[in-house]
Design a protein around this motif. Structure first.
Motif, PDB file in Angstrom:
ATOM      1  N   ARG A   7     -51.400  -9.520   3.031  1.00  0.00           N
ATOM      2  CA  ARG A   7     -50.196  -9.014   3.696  1.00  0.00           C
ATOM      3  C   ARG A   7     -49.366 -10.170   4.232  1.00  0.00           C
ATOM      4  NH1 ARG A   7     -48.629  -8.536   8.707  1.00  0.00           N
ATOM      5  NH2 ARG A   7     -50.666  -9.071   9.568  1.00  0.00           N
ATOM      6  N   VAL A   8     -48.040 -10.040   4.066  1.00  0.00           N
ATOM      7  CA  VAL A   8     -47.095 -10.927   4.739  1.00  0.00           C
ATOM      8  C   VAL A   8     -46.140 -10.043   5.522  1.00  0.00           C
ATOM      9  CG1 VAL A   8     -47.239 -12.843   3.105  1.00  0.00           C
ATOM     10  CG2 VAL A   8     -45.604 -10.992   2.701  1.00  0.00           C
ATOM     11  N   SER A   9     -45.476 -10.628   6.516  1.00  0.00           N
ATOM     12  CA  SER A   9     -44.642  -9.829   7.414  1.00  0.00           C
ATOM     13  C   SER A   9     -43.244  -9.568   6.870  1.00  0.00           C
ATOM     14  CB  SER A   9     -44.539 -10.500   8.782  1.00  0.00           C
ATOM     15  OG  SER A   9     -45.824 -10.619   9.365  1.00  0.00           O
ATOM     16  N   THR A  10     -42.696 -10.506   6.104  1.00  0.00           N
ATOM     17  CA  THR A  10     -41.327 -10.354   5.613  1.00  0.00           C
ATOM     18  C   THR A  10     -41.245 -10.740   4.150  1.00  0.00           C
ATOM     19  OG1 THR A  10     -40.606 -12.618   6.102  1.00  0.00           O
ATOM     20  CG2 THR A  10     -40.487 -11.014   7.904  1.00  0.00           C
ATOM     21  N   ILE A  11     -40.153 -10.334   3.506  1.00  0.00           N
ATOM     22  CA  ILE A  11     -39.966 -10.654   2.091  1.00  0.00           C
ATOM     23  C   ILE A  11     -39.718 -12.141   1.886  1.00  0.00           C
ATOM     24  CG2 ILE A  11     -39.112  -8.357   1.485  1.00  0.00           C
ATOM     25  CD1 ILE A  11     -36.290  -9.432   1.651  1.00  0.00           C
ATOM     26  N   ASP A  12     -39.393 -12.867   2.961  1.00  0.00           N
ATOM     27  CA  ASP A  12     -39.178 -14.309   2.851  1.00  0.00           C
ATOM     28  C   ASP A  12     -40.497 -15.062   2.716  1.00  0.00           C
ATOM     29  OD1 ASP A  12     -36.444 -13.970   3.139  1.00  0.00           O
ATOM     30  OD2 ASP A  12     -36.547 -14.090   5.333  1.00  0.00           O
ATOM     31  N   GLN A  13     -41.569 -14.426   3.082  1.00  0.00           N
ATOM     32  CA  GLN A  13     -42.882 -15.058   2.993  1.00  0.00           C
ATOM     33  C   GLN A  13     -43.499 -14.781   1.633  1.00  0.00           C
ATOM     34  OE1 GLN A  13     -44.513 -13.178   6.545  1.00  0.00           O
ATOM     35  NE2 GLN A  13     -44.379 -15.117   7.635  1.00  0.00           N
ATOM     36  N   ASN A  14     -44.474 -15.606   1.259  1.00  0.00           N
ATOM     37  CA  ASN A  14     -45.048 -15.542  -0.080  1.00  0.00           C
ATOM     38  C   ASN A  14     -46.512 -15.123  -0.038  1.00  0.00           C
ATOM     39  OD1 ASN A  14     -46.016 -16.268  -2.741  1.00  0.00           O
ATOM     40  ND2 ASN A  14     -44.115 -17.444  -2.960  1.00  0.00           N
ATOM     41  N   PHE A  31     -54.775  -5.489  -3.365  1.00  0.00           N
ATOM     42  CA  PHE A  31     -53.689  -4.657  -2.848  1.00  0.00           C
ATOM     43  C   PHE A  31     -52.874  -5.498  -1.874  1.00  0.00           C
ATOM     44  CE2 PHE A  31     -57.002  -1.799  -4.174  1.00  0.00           C
ATOM     45  CZ  PHE A  31     -56.323  -0.743  -4.771  1.00  0.00           C
ATOM     46  N   THR A  32     -51.575  -5.275  -1.830  1.00  0.00           N
ATOM     47  CA  THR A  32     -50.718  -6.098  -0.977  1.00  0.00           C
ATOM     48  C   THR A  32     -49.737  -5.246  -0.177  1.00  0.00           C
ATOM     49  OG1 THR A  32     -49.029  -6.406  -2.703  1.00  0.00           O
ATOM     50  CG2 THR A  32     -50.836  -8.013  -2.613  1.00  0.00           C
ATOM     51  N   ASP A  33     -49.246  -5.841   0.904  1.00  0.00           N
ATOM     52  CA  ASP A  33     -48.206  -5.233   1.732  1.00  0.00           C
ATOM     53  C   ASP A  33     -47.227  -6.300   2.158  1.00  0.00           C
ATOM     54  OD1 ASP A  33     -48.476  -2.410   2.146  1.00  0.00           O
ATOM     55  OD2 ASP A  33     -50.301  -2.782   3.309  1.00  0.00           O
ATOM     56  N   ILE A  34     -45.968  -5.921   2.280  1.00  0.00           N
ATOM     57  CA  ILE A  34     -44.969  -6.737   2.964  1.00  0.00           C
ATOM     58  C   ILE A  34     -44.536  -5.906   4.158  1.00  0.00           C
ATOM     59  CG2 ILE A  34     -42.726  -7.865   2.822  1.00  0.00           C
ATOM     60  CD1 ILE A  34     -43.145  -8.175  -0.170  1.00  0.00           C
ATOM     61  N   ALA A  35     -45.195  -6.137   5.271  1.00  0.00           N
ATOM     62  CA  ALA A  35     -44.974  -5.309   6.455  1.00  0.00           C
ATOM     63  C   ALA A  35     -45.497  -6.026   7.674  1.00  0.00           C
ATOM     64  CB  ALA A  35     -45.687  -3.965   6.306  1.00  0.00           C
ATOM     65  N   SER A  36     -44.872  -5.765   8.806  1.00  0.00           N
ATOM     66  CA  SER A  36     -45.323  -6.328  10.066  1.00  0.00           C
ATOM     67  C   SER A  36     -46.710  -5.796  10.408  1.00  0.00           C
ATOM     68  CB  SER A  36     -44.340  -5.964  11.184  1.00  0.00           C
ATOM     69  OG  SER A  36     -44.877  -6.287  12.438  1.00  0.00           O
ATOM     70  N   GLY A  37     -47.514  -6.642  11.035  1.00  0.00           N
ATOM     71  CA  GLY A  37     -48.865  -6.234  11.402  1.00  0.00           C
ATOM     72  C   GLY A  37     -48.914  -5.117  12.416  1.00  0.00           C
ATOM     73  N   VAL A  38     -47.808  -4.909  13.165  1.00  0.00           N
ATOM     74  CA  VAL A  38     -47.814  -3.867  14.201  1.00  0.00           C
ATOM     75  C   VAL A  38     -47.477  -2.492  13.634  1.00  0.00           C
ATOM     76  CG1 VAL A  38     -47.210  -5.498  16.008  1.00  0.00           C
ATOM     77  CG2 VAL A  38     -45.391  -4.273  14.808  1.00  0.00           C
ATOM     78  N   GLN A  39     -47.052  -2.434  12.391  1.00  0.00           N
ATOM     79  CA  GLN A  39     -46.696  -1.156  11.802  1.00  0.00           C
ATOM     80  C   GLN A  39     -47.928  -0.302  11.564  1.00  0.00           C
ATOM     81  OE1 GLN A  39     -44.295  -1.482   8.301  1.00  0.00           O
ATOM     82  NE2 GLN A  39     -42.599  -2.499   9.339  1.00  0.00           N
ATOM     83  N   LEU A  43     -48.724   0.953   3.162  1.00  0.00           N
ATOM     84  CA  LEU A  43     -49.098   1.638   1.932  1.00  0.00           C
ATOM     85  C   LEU A  43     -50.200   0.899   1.181  1.00  0.00           C
ATOM     86  CD1 LEU A  43     -48.626   3.966  -0.021  1.00  0.00           C
ATOM     87  CD2 LEU A  43     -46.804   2.619  -1.090  1.00  0.00           C
ATOM     88  N   GLY A  44     -50.069  -0.428   1.076  1.00  0.00           N
ATOM     89  CA  GLY A  44     -51.069  -1.212   0.347  1.00  0.00           C
ATOM     90  C   GLY A  44     -52.451  -1.094   0.966  1.00  0.00           C
ATOM     91  N   LEU A  45     -52.512  -1.150   2.292  1.00  0.00           N
ATOM     92  CA  LEU A  45     -53.797  -1.028   2.977  1.00  0.00           C
ATOM     93  C   LEU A  45     -54.384   0.365   2.773  1.00  0.00           C
ATOM     94  CD1 LEU A  45     -56.005  -2.121   4.808  1.00  0.00           C
ATOM     95  CD2 LEU A  45     -54.597  -1.480   6.779  1.00  0.00           C
ATOM     96  N   THR A  46     -53.535   1.372   2.873  1.00  0.00           N
ATOM     97  CA  THR A  46     -54.005   2.744   2.655  1.00  0.00           C
ATOM     98  C   THR A  46     -54.579   2.902   1.251  1.00  0.00           C
ATOM     99  OG1 THR A  46     -52.362   3.623   4.197  1.00  0.00           O
ATOM    100  CG2 THR A  46     -53.307   5.170   2.617  1.00  0.00           C
ATOM    101  N   GLU A  47     -53.891   2.335   0.254  1.00  0.00           N
ATOM    102  CA  GLU A  47     -54.380   2.414  -1.125  1.00  0.00           C
ATOM    103  C   GLU A  47     -55.708   1.677  -1.281  1.00  0.00           C
ATOM    104  OE1 GLU A  47     -51.178   0.832  -3.425  1.00  0.00           O
ATOM    105  OE2 GLU A  47     -50.087   2.730  -3.492  1.00  0.00           O
TER     106      GLU A  47
END
Length: 199
Positions: A7-14, A31-39, A43-47
């Motif tokens: 997981r990364v927090s923003t689309i600017d991160q890789n 599985f991956t996510d582009i989302a803040s950790g506080v959210q 979806l990626g984690l759920t999958e």
């Protein structure tokens, strides 16, 4: 089977660094996510959690990639353990397939509970001391940082009603909602006593 989660927090991160590390660790699927950790919703984690089966291991690059907080991290790993699914964090070299890894997570859980109890005791003691000094003024216009953290903790635990939290911290329901955000204040009695906010 090793299942990776990155997981990364923003689309600017890789994601490449995490993905490469997970592939090197032998993960068959990632599985991956582009989302803040506080959210709450990732979806990626759920999958990933739905994909895992008994005997599998969930692998992350670092602990903070998985958990929104220490409490959430412990709850997630315990939920995995209940399904006979292991957990491995590469950077911390933490592996619940080992007895040492299991012990560390038990210690994490104990420390998290200790921290919550210390915060509760300090808040109660502070309120009691203020009352003993005759400090019975009107409700403050806003919550200070300590009271706000306490309110968030009590709400996340779900064991204390919003009404009781407001009474203890001497703030109105509307003030509490403004400070924390109404979405974080979902409790069974919240809707039935909504009218109290304006009284």
């Amino acid at each position: 089977m090793l299942v990776g989660y990155a997981r990364v927090s923003t689309i600017d991160q890789n994601l490449d660094l995490q993905r490469d590390a997970l592939l090197s660790a032998g993960c068959d699927k990632i599985f991956t996510d582009i989302a803040s950790g506080v959210q709450d919703s990732r979806l990626g984690l759920t999958e990933a959690l739905n994909y895992l089966r008994s005997g599998d291991t969930l692998v992350v690059w670092k602990l903070d990639r998985l958990g929104r907080s220490l409490k959430h991290l412990i709850e997630t790993v315990n939920a995995l353990a209940a399904k006979s699914i292991s957990f491995h964090s590469l950077q911390e070299n933490l592996d619940t397939t080992t007895s040492g890894g299991k012990l560390i997570f038990h210690l994490f859980g104990a420390l998290a509970e200790f921290e919550r109890e210390v915060i509760r005791e300090r808040t109660r003691a502070g309120l009691k001391a203020a009352r003993a000094r005759g400090h019975k003024g009107g409700r403050p216009r806003k919550l200070d940082a300590s009271s706000l953290n306490m309110a968030k903790l009590l709400i996340s635990e779900g064991s204390t009603s919003v009404t009781e939290i407001c009474r203890t911290l001497r703030v109105s329901r509307s003030t509490l909602y403004r400070c924390i955000g109404k979405n974080n204040c979902v409790t069974p009695e919240a809707n039935s006593t909504e009218a109290e906010a304006s009284t």
